[in-house]
Design an enzyme around this catalytic site. Structure first.
Site, PDB file in Angstrom:
ATOM      1  N   ARG A 164       5.961 -10.268   0.768  1.00 23.60           N
ATOM      2  CA  ARG A 164       6.086  -9.052  -0.057  1.00 23.60           C
ATOM      3  C   ARG A 164       6.500  -9.406  -1.502  1.00 23.60           C
ATOM      4  O   ARG A 164       7.274  -8.681  -2.137  1.00 23.60           O
ATOM      5  CB  ARG A 164       7.115  -8.070   0.523  1.00 23.60           C
ATOM      6  CG  ARG A 164       6.794  -7.558   1.888  1.00 23.60           C
ATOM      7  CD  ARG A 164       5.588  -6.629   1.913  1.00 23.60           C
ATOM      8  NE  ARG A 164       5.483  -5.984   3.196  1.00 23.60           N
ATOM      9  CZ  ARG A 164       4.953  -6.538   4.298  1.00 23.60           C
ATOM     10  NH1 ARG A 164       4.439  -7.764   4.244  1.00 23.60           N
ATOM     11  NH2 ARG A 164       4.907  -5.875   5.432  1.00 23.60           N
ATOM     12  N   SER A 238       8.398   0.509   5.239  1.00 22.30           N
ATOM     13  CA  SER A 238       9.648  -0.242   5.413  1.00 22.30           C
ATOM     14  C   SER A 238      10.446  -0.192   4.119  1.00 22.30           C
ATOM     15  O   SER A 238       9.929  -0.576   3.066  1.00 22.30           O
ATOM     16  CB  SER A 238       9.367  -1.708   5.718  1.00 22.30           C
ATOM     17  OG  SER A 238       8.600  -1.841   6.875  1.00 22.30           O
ATOM     18  N   GLU A 334      12.719  -3.476  -0.050  1.00 24.20           N
ATOM     19  CA  GLU A 334      11.313  -3.803  -0.301  1.00 24.20           C
ATOM     20  C   GLU A 334      10.709  -2.821  -1.302  1.00 24.20           C
ATOM     21  O   GLU A 334       9.859  -3.164  -2.114  1.00 24.20           O
ATOM     22  CB  GLU A 334      10.523  -3.739   1.014  1.00 24.20           C
ATOM     23  CG  GLU A 334       9.137  -4.340   0.914  1.00 24.20           C
ATOM     24  CD  GLU A 334       8.094  -3.611   1.722  1.00 24.20           C
ATOM     25  OE1 GLU A 334       7.331  -2.834   1.124  1.00 24.20           O
ATOM     26  OE2 GLU A 334       8.039  -3.836   2.938  1.00 24.20           O
TER      27      GLU A 334
HETATM   28  P1  FAD Z   1       2.724   2.099  -5.892  1.00 20.61           P
HETATM   29  O1  FAD Z   1       3.777   2.620  -4.995  1.00 20.61           O
HETATM   30  O2  FAD Z   1       2.079   3.057  -6.807  1.00 20.61           O
HETATM   31  O3  FAD Z   1       3.311   0.884  -6.732  1.00 20.61           O
HETATM   32  C1  FAD Z   1       4.040  -0.139  -6.094  1.00 20.61           C
HETATM   33  C2  FAD Z   1       4.445  -1.160  -7.146  1.00 20.61           C
HETATM   34  O4  FAD Z   1       3.300  -1.834  -7.656  1.00 20.61           O
HETATM   35  C3  FAD Z   1       5.126  -0.531  -8.356  1.00 20.61           C
HETATM   36  O5  FAD Z   1       6.146  -1.388  -8.794  1.00 20.61           O
HETATM   37  C4  FAD Z   1       4.010  -0.435  -9.386  1.00 20.61           C
HETATM   38  O6  FAD Z   1       4.505  -0.480 -10.708  1.00 20.61           O
HETATM   39  C5  FAD Z   1       3.151  -1.637  -9.050  1.00 20.61           C
HETATM   40  N1  FAD Z   1       1.715  -1.432  -9.291  1.00 20.61           N
HETATM   41  C6  FAD Z   1       0.934  -0.501  -8.697  1.00 20.61           C
HETATM   42  N2  FAD Z   1      -0.333  -0.636  -9.126  1.00 20.61           N
HETATM   43  C7  FAD Z   1      -0.339  -1.653 -10.011  1.00 20.61           C
HETATM   44  C8  FAD Z   1      -1.365  -2.247 -10.821  1.00 20.61           C
HETATM   45  N3  FAD Z   1      -2.614  -1.833 -10.775  1.00 20.61           N
HETATM   46  N4  FAD Z   1      -1.003  -3.269 -11.646  1.00 20.61           N
HETATM   47  C9  FAD Z   1       0.279  -3.719 -11.680  1.00 20.61           C
HETATM   48  N5  FAD Z   1       1.285  -3.188 -10.949  1.00 20.61           N
HETATM   49  C10 FAD Z   1       0.964  -2.175 -10.126  1.00 20.61           C
HETATM   50  N6  FAD Z   1       3.173  -2.149   2.976  1.00 20.61           N
HETATM   51  C11 FAD Z   1       2.851  -3.284   3.636  1.00 20.61           C
HETATM   52  O7  FAD Z   1       2.808  -4.372   3.041  1.00 20.61           O
HETATM   53  N7  FAD Z   1       2.557  -3.271   4.956  1.00 20.61           N
HETATM   54  C12 FAD Z   1       2.554  -2.133   5.686  1.00 20.61           C
HETATM   55  O8  FAD Z   1       2.292  -2.160   6.879  1.00 20.61           O
HETATM   56  C13 FAD Z   1       2.907  -0.923   5.031  1.00 20.61           C
HETATM   57  N8  FAD Z   1       2.962   0.246   5.702  1.00 20.61           N
HETATM   58  C14 FAD Z   1       3.309   1.397   5.060  1.00 20.61           C
HETATM   59  C15 FAD Z   1       3.324   2.590   5.794  1.00 20.61           C
HETATM   60  C16 FAD Z   1       3.659   3.775   5.176  1.00 20.61           C
HETATM   61  C17 FAD Z   1       3.683   5.057   5.985  1.00 20.61           C
HETATM   62  C18 FAD Z   1       3.934   3.798   3.778  1.00 20.61           C
HETATM   63  C19 FAD Z   1       4.249   5.091   3.084  1.00 20.61           C
HETATM   64  C20 FAD Z   1       3.926   2.616   3.046  1.00 20.61           C
HETATM   65  C21 FAD Z   1       3.619   1.402   3.680  1.00 20.61           C
HETATM   66  N9  FAD Z   1       3.582   0.184   2.991  1.00 20.61           N
HETATM   67  C22 FAD Z   1       3.217  -0.972   3.637  1.00 20.61           C
HETATM   68  C23 FAD Z   1       3.949   0.135   1.563  1.00 20.61           C
HETATM   69  C24 FAD Z   1       2.786   0.476   0.614  1.00 20.61           C
HETATM   70  O9  FAD Z   1       1.743   1.101   1.296  1.00 20.61           O
HETATM   71  C25 FAD Z   1       2.238  -0.780  -0.074  1.00 20.61           C
HETATM   72  O10 FAD Z   1       3.257  -1.463  -0.776  1.00 20.61           O
HETATM   73  C26 FAD Z   1       1.107  -0.444  -1.055  1.00 20.61           C
HETATM   74  O11 FAD Z   1       0.485  -1.615  -1.497  1.00 20.61           O
HETATM   75  C27 FAD Z   1       1.585   0.339  -2.276  1.00 20.61           C
HETATM   76  O12 FAD Z   1       0.443   0.750  -2.984  1.00 20.61           O
HETATM   77  P2  FAD Z   1       0.514   1.900  -4.079  1.00 20.61           P
HETATM   78  O13 FAD Z   1      -0.798   1.939  -4.766  1.00 20.61           O
HETATM   79  O14 FAD Z   1       0.951   3.170  -3.447  1.00 20.61           O
HETATM   80  O15 FAD Z   1       1.623   1.310  -5.039  1.00 20.61           O
HETATM   81  N1  EPU Z   2      12.740  -2.806  16.044  1.00 14.81           N
HETATM   82  C1  EPU Z   2      13.845  -2.202  16.623  1.00 14.81           C
HETATM   83  N2  EPU Z   2      14.177  -0.948  16.194  1.00 14.81           N
HETATM   84  C2  EPU Z   2      13.459  -0.283  15.256  1.00 14.81           C
HETATM   85  C3  EPU Z   2      12.345  -0.914  14.660  1.00 14.81           C
HETATM   86  C4  EPU Z   2      11.992  -2.191  15.079  1.00 14.81           C
HETATM   87  O1  EPU Z   2      14.490  -2.776  17.477  1.00 14.81           O
HETATM   88  O2  EPU Z   2      13.852   0.843  14.945  1.00 14.81           O
HETATM   89  C5  EPU Z   2      12.363  -4.169  16.505  1.00 14.81           C
HETATM   90  C6  EPU Z   2      11.487  -4.122  17.769  1.00 14.81           C
HETATM   91  O3  EPU Z   2      11.862  -5.185  18.588  1.00 14.81           O
HETATM   92  C7  EPU Z   2      10.101  -4.407  17.226  1.00 14.81           C
HETATM   93  C8  EPU Z   2      10.388  -5.318  16.047  1.00 14.81           C
HETATM   94  O4  EPU Z   2      11.626  -4.833  15.511  1.00 14.81           O
HETATM   95  O5  EPU Z   2       9.289  -5.035  18.177  1.00 14.81           O
HETATM   96  C9  EPU Z   2       9.319  -5.303  14.973  1.00 14.81           C
HETATM   97  O6  EPU Z   2       9.014  -3.957  14.617  1.00 14.81           O
HETATM   98  P1  EPU Z   2       7.569  -3.571  14.040  1.00 14.81           P
HETATM   99  O7  EPU Z   2       6.487  -4.204  14.836  1.00 14.81           O
HETATM  100  O8  EPU Z   2       7.549  -2.102  13.869  1.00 14.81           O
HETATM  101  O9  EPU Z   2       7.517  -4.295  12.659  1.00 14.81           O
HETATM  102  P2  EPU Z   2       8.592  -4.441  11.487  1.00 14.81           P
HETATM  103  O10 EPU Z   2       9.037  -5.858  11.452  1.00 14.81           O
HETATM  104  O11 EPU Z   2       9.634  -3.401  11.598  1.00 14.81           O
HETATM  105  C10 EPU Z   2       6.831  -5.172   9.726  1.00 14.81           C
HETATM  106  C11 EPU Z   2       6.465  -4.798   8.331  1.00 14.81           C
HETATM  107  C12 EPU Z   2       5.599  -3.563   8.331  1.00 14.81           C
HETATM  108  C13 EPU Z   2       4.328  -3.856   9.141  1.00 14.81           C
HETATM  109  C14 EPU Z   2       4.729  -4.247  10.550  1.00 14.81           C
HETATM  110  C15 EPU Z   2       3.543  -4.670  11.391  1.00 14.81           C
HETATM  111  C16 EPU Z   2       8.225  -5.572   6.863  1.00 14.81           C
HETATM  112  C17 EPU Z   2       9.402  -5.215   6.034  1.00 14.81           C
HETATM  113  N3  EPU Z   2       7.652  -4.568   7.536  1.00 14.81           N
HETATM  114  O12 EPU Z   2       7.665  -4.139  10.235  1.00 14.81           O
HETATM  115  O13 EPU Z   2       5.228  -3.278   6.997  1.00 14.81           O
HETATM  116  O14 EPU Z   2       3.480  -2.743   9.177  1.00 14.81           O
HETATM  117  O15 EPU Z   2       5.657  -5.364  10.507  1.00 14.81           O
HETATM  118  O16 EPU Z   2       3.096  -5.923  10.961  1.00 14.81           O
HETATM  119  O17 EPU Z   2       7.824  -6.736   6.901  1.00 14.81           O
HETATM  120  C18 EPU Z   2       5.918  -2.104   5.035  1.00 14.81           C
HETATM  121  O18 EPU Z   2       5.980  -3.202   4.469  1.00 14.81           O
HETATM  122  O19 EPU Z   2       6.147  -1.026   4.457  1.00 14.81           O
HETATM  123  C19 EPU Z   2       5.574  -2.045   6.451  1.00 14.81           C
HETATM  124  C20 EPU Z   2       5.534  -0.914   7.159  1.00 14.81           C
END
Ligand code: FAD
Ligand code: EPU
Length: 338
Positions: A164, A238, A334
């Site tokens: 990240r 997250s 994050e």
């Molecule tokens: P924004 O929120 O608009 O911006 C994020 C940052 O990037 C800001 O600091 C902004 O200034 C910068 N930025 C945005 N666009 C640009 C650009 N074009 N040039 C330079 N800087 C820029 N993330 C994961 O990695 N894995 C996941 O599984 C995941 N699951 C999610 C689930 C949910 C329900 C939600 C709400 C979020 C999740 N995220 C996850 C976080 C998010 O989706 C990602 O970080 C995504 O890439 C953010 O994109 P955005 O366009 O909304 O960025």
């Molecule tokens: N767990 C708990 N309690 C909770 C949540 C998780 O005990 O409330 C434990 C469980 O054992 C579970 C493990 O944590 O099996 C891992 O949980 P999960 O698979 O949901 O993944 P995560 O580690 O919580 C990360 C990323 C997610 C990504 C998933 C799947 C980060 C910070 N988050 O979550 O990314 O979607 O793995 O790969 O690395 C994001 O970055 O916004 C994001 C959602």
């Protein structure tokens, strides 16, 4: 390009936080950025680049210019025997790009299905899920330096990707606008189903023959069951990173808490599941007024409607303090705090 003043960002962040920005501009042409750079009002103004607003928490009004990136377009740039290189505008929706790849049988991003936000932020955060990170399919990006108005290309090594992390999250934050990203996709898929519940979900779906479409569907289904839909409950995924700790600290924690959830990380370190740590501190499902910790995933802080950004920020501090007190582990946010 229209520049709005005193503009509400509520619809532009998935937390659904009410915050105002002094100026707001949506850009879709390089010339738009050059106009902003040349405008006297913005020379000294703080700049914030915005994509889909799904990884950002506004804790106050913004006294500068928010630049919403709307650069569009998806096209094959070139091909080699095994790969297709697809160039995508930063303002394209990430999941729409994943669906485009699946329709065309370009493999590599299926595990990253249903991540909210836009393509431009994907290298900024090095988004990751289910065993894959953007760096695994990244070829290069183009970014415009706001001060000089010049376009620069960045290779994977120049982006300095980490968990990240990238150079755009640190040194170059808000200095470069990523305008396009070129991905290296596989013509012959290498399926990655080792993470978590993917295999189980594929079995449940009755999938006999693996395909990128089936993996994408399985991942969409797992994600929808765990993560709150921002259209229903405000959140940014997250809120914290999973902390990486030394094997010594891990052993100490394991001795006291044998069920600790952890994975091997680089250099003999261990990555702990932050969701587990937070849950053990009793936060899962916590709610006060309209802010809280999600009931299915303790790593996700939520806004039930009218929460303020600083309420969510203060809650994140309380969560961090309690995890430190119980486990001696420092959590890192994050989400980008503004
Ligand atoms: P924004 O929120 O608009 O911006 C994020 C940052 O990037 C800001 O600091 C902004 O200034 C910068 N930025 C945005 N666009 C640009 C650009 N074009 N040039 C330079 N800087 C820029 N993330 C994961 O990695 N894995 C996941 O599984 C995941 N699951 C999610 C689930 C949910 C329900 C939600 C709400 C979020 C999740 N995220 C996850 C976080 C998010 O989706 C990602 O970080 C995504 O890439 C953010 O994109 P955005 O366009 O909304 O960025
Ligand atoms: N767990 C708990 N309690 C909770 C949540 C998780 O005990 O409330 C434990 C469980 O054992 C579970 C493990 O944590 O099996 C891992 O949980 P999960 O698979 O949901 O993944 P995560 O580690 O919580 C990360 C990323 C997610 C990504 C998933 C799947 C980060 C910070 N988050 O979550 O990314 O979607 O793995 O790969 O690395 C994001 O970055 O916004 C994001 C959602």
């Amino acid at each position: 390009m229209i520049i709005s003043e005193n503009f509400s960002l509520k619809k532009y962040n998935t937390f659904g936080i009410e915050a105002k920005t002094k100026y707001f501009a949506e850009i879709s042409l390089l010339d738009d950025v050059r106009k902003i750079s040349a405008d006297k009002r913005f020379v000294k103004a703080e700049k914030l680049i915005l994509g889909g607003g799904s990884n950002i928490l506004f804790t106050k009004d913004f006294d500068g210019i928010v630049i919403k990136n709307n650069f569009k377009g998806i096209a094959v740039d070139f091909e080699t025997e095994n790969h297709v290189f697809v160039k995508v505008g930063a303002g394209e929706n990430w999941h729409s790009f994943v669906l485009y790849c699946i329709e065309n049988n370009y493999a590599g991003v299926e595990n990253l299905s249903l991540i909210p936000g836009n393509v431009g932020a994907s290298p900024m955060q090095n988004i990751g899920a289910y065993g894959v990170e953007v760096k695994d399919v990244f070829h290069e990006l183009e970014a415009l330096e706001i001060t000089s108005g010049l376009i620069q290309r960045f290779s994977a090594s120049e982006c300095k990707f980490g968990y990240r992390e990238s150079v755009f999250k640190n040194k170059h934050r808000n200095q470069f606008i990523i305008t396009s990203v070129t991905f290296r996709l596989n013509k012959i898929p290498k399926f990655n189903i080792s993470y978590g519940a993917i295999e189980q979900e594929l079995d449940k779906m009755g999938v006999k023959e693996l395909s990128i479409a089936a993996i994408s569907k399985a991942i969409c289904s797992i994600r929808s069951s765990k993560l709150p839909d921002p259209k229903v409950i405000g959140n940014a995924g997250s809120f914290f990173k999973n902390p990486v700790v030394s094997s010594d600290l891990y052993q100490q924690i394991k001795n006291e808490f044998p069920n600790v959830v952890a994975y091997a990380a680089e250099n003999g370190n261990m990555k702990l599941a932050a969701g587990w740590l937070i849950e053990q501190c009793g936060w899962k499902g916590y709610r006060k007024n309209d802010f809280g910790v999600h009931k299915n995933q303790a790593l996700v802080l939520v806004n039930y409607g009218s929460a303020k950004g600083n309420e969510i920020y203060n809650l994140s501090q309380e969560v961090m303090d309690s995890v430190y007190e119980k486990f001696g582990v420092v959590l890192e946010r994050e989400v980008n705090i503004v």
